[in-house]
Design an enzyme around this catalytic site. Structure first.
Site, short mmCIF file in Angstrom:
data_model
loop_
_atom_site.label_atom_id
_atom_site.label_comp_id
_atom_site.label_asym_id
_atom_site.label_seq_id
_atom_site.Cartn_x
_atom_site.Cartn_y
_atom_site.Cartn_z
N LYS A 258 0.82 -1.21 0.00
CA LYS A 258 0.00 0.00 0.00
C LYS A 258 0.87 1.27 0.00
O LYS A 258 2.06 1.23 0.28
CB LYS A 258 -0.93 -0.01 1.21
CG LYS A 258 -1.93 -1.18 1.19
CD LYS A 258 -2.87 -1.07 0.00
CE LYS A 258 -4.04 -2.03 0.08
NZ LYS A 258 -3.77 -3.36 -0.50
C1 PLP Z 1 -9.84 -2.41 -1.70
C2 PLP Z 1 -9.30 -3.19 -0.54
N1 PLP Z 1 -10.12 -3.52 0.48
C3 PLP Z 1 -9.67 -4.20 1.54
C4 PLP Z 1 -8.36 -4.62 1.64
C5 PLP Z 1 -7.93 -5.44 2.82
O1 PLP Z 1 -6.83 -4.91 3.48
P1 PLP Z 1 -5.77 -5.90 4.20
O2 PLP Z 1 -5.05 -6.65 3.14
O3 PLP Z 1 -4.91 -4.96 4.97
O4 PLP Z 1 -6.56 -6.79 5.10
C6 PLP Z 1 -7.47 -4.29 0.63
C7 PLP Z 1 -6.04 -4.67 0.70
O5 PLP Z 1 -5.52 -5.52 0.14
C8 PLP Z 1 -7.95 -3.59 -0.51
O6 PLP Z 1 -7.14 -3.30 -1.53
#
Ligand code: PLP
Length: 395
Positions: A179
């Site tokens: 990210k």
């Molecule tokens: C659009 C979106 N929603 C939710 C997530 C979930 O985040 P995480 O991977 O930190 O659990 C991500 C990340 O990959 C994402 O890109």
């Protein structure tokens, strides 16, 4: 291979994490509180709550809104599955609406047709670093008394009419390794709602306000001070890194101007933070992608099989008719845009994309021509029952 993403981690993060390691206080503590305060200020909200990842951020918000079986949340299928999964985790139902063909974001004009007496919230996803049309979404939510949950996992610092992502409704951010700002794994929630913030702080810490006094049913969704220290160092660099992403994107825009592709669209009044730089290269996408990869460039497709076509969604009877989502999934690819990409590496990416696109130009109608005809058969599964009318779920 030039990777699709590379975290910008250096001496600042190493020093910050080392300091926490040496302190002996490594779990949730002062650094987490500091990151929460800094993030709340950055987004312009009274509360930020740090959690273990972006999925947990979404799950906690939906849980805190009291969603349960029978409730519906309107969202998109052109997203990482965690958006829909977090809704499902509460027992509620994701209702998918289609996206805009140029921004790839929720088509706010389709939201009202999907509202039912069971709808409780709208969850736009600020995909690739661009904020959805929050004017329309907020107006619809206000008109129907719905909560707005922004999946801002890819949109750190992106703005809509000068307001940052996560400042409109309740915001969920991911701090995953790829990210724009990272703690390897981590998440942040933003909200204006004092009661929800209080509930979230309890919920992420086993429901405890004071030690062993379990006020509500809670779990361990905590972030560590190790991660928060890294996050604070990353936040210091966020503006600079976003500016670098934007410069890389501007070079791509210029270099691809004469190609039969469509670069990212940034509507007036918004700033893009280019978590991804995504091109519509037309129906020969898979051949173009293969050529780009063969040239040593780690291009990727986000997301090749949209959520509404994933098997566990179909098993739950949640299929939707989303022709634009299907088409975008079949025609787009993303190329490296991380701040550490050097000018020399970018030149290699540009050359790889140009060569691949030109090699397959003429195989097809140009981008922007009649799109319905160009939808590849593979994007549509004729065996799947659908609800052509609503653009929402079929049960
Ligand atoms: C659009 C979106 N929603 C939710 C997530 C979930 O985040 P995480 O991977 O930190 O659990 C991500 C990340 O990959 C994402 O890109």
């Amino acid at each position: 291979m030039i990777p699709i993403a590379r975290p910008d981690v250096g001496a600042e993060e190493i020093a910050a994490v080392t300091e926490v390691l040496s302190s002996g206080m490594i779990a949730q503590g002062a650094r987490v509180a500091e990151l929460e305060g800094r993030w709340a200020d950055y987004v312009g909200v009274p509360h930020a709550i740090a959690v273990g990842n972006g999925t947990l951020a979404l799950m906690a918000i939906f849980g805190g809104l009291g969603l349960g079986p029978g409730d519906e949340v309107i969202t998109v299928a052109h997203t990482f599955a965690a958006t829909a999964n977090a809704i499902l985790s509460t027992g509620a139902t994701p209702v998918f609406v289609d996206i805009e063909p140029d921004t790839y974001l929720i088509d706010a004009a389709r939201i009202e047709a999907a509202i039912t007496p069971r709808t409780r919230a709208i969850c736009p996803v600020h995909l690739f670093g661009l904020v959805a049309d929050m004017d329309m979404i907020q107006a619809i939510a206000d008109r129907h008394g719905l909560a707005v949950v922004e999946d801002a996992c890819q949109a750190h610092g992106a703005t809509f009419r000068d307001r940052p992502a996560g400042s409109f409704g309740h915001g969920a951010f991911s701090l995953y390794a790829t990210k724009n700002m990272t703690t390897a794994e981590g998440g942040l929630i933003t909200t204006h709602d004092d009661r929800l913030a209080d509930w979230l702080r309890l919920y992420r810490n086993q429901g405890m306000r004071s030690r062993y006094a379990f006020e509500i049913l809670g779990y361990n969704y905590r972030l560590t001070d190790l991660a928060a220290a890294m996050g604070l160092a990353q936040l210091e660099k966020l503006e600079r890194n976003t500016a670098r992403r934007c410069r890389i994107a501007a070079v791509y825009d210029e270099e691809f101007r004469d190609l039969p592709v469509r670069p990212p669209v940034v509507p007036d009044g918004r700033t893009h933070v280019f978590h991804q730089y995504t091109l519509d290269v037309g129906p020969r996408r898979d051949a173009i992608l293969a050529d780009i990869r063969a040239a040593g460039v780690g291009a990727e497709v986000y997301y090749p099989l949209p959520v509404h076509r994933q098997p566990y969604i179909l098993e739950r009877g949640l299929h939707a008719e989303l022709p634009i989502t299907d088409e975008v999934a079949a025609r787009t690819l993303s190329v490296p845009v991380y701040p550490g990409l050097t000018d020399d590496e970018q030149a290699i990416v540009v050359e790889a994309v140009r060569a691949a696109v030109l090699a397959h130009a003429g195989d097809e109608a140009p981008v922007g021509a009649e799109r319905a005809d160009s939808l590849p058969a593979s994007a549509v599964d004729p065996g799947v029952p659908s609800n052509p009318g609503a653009g929402a779920i079929a049960r």
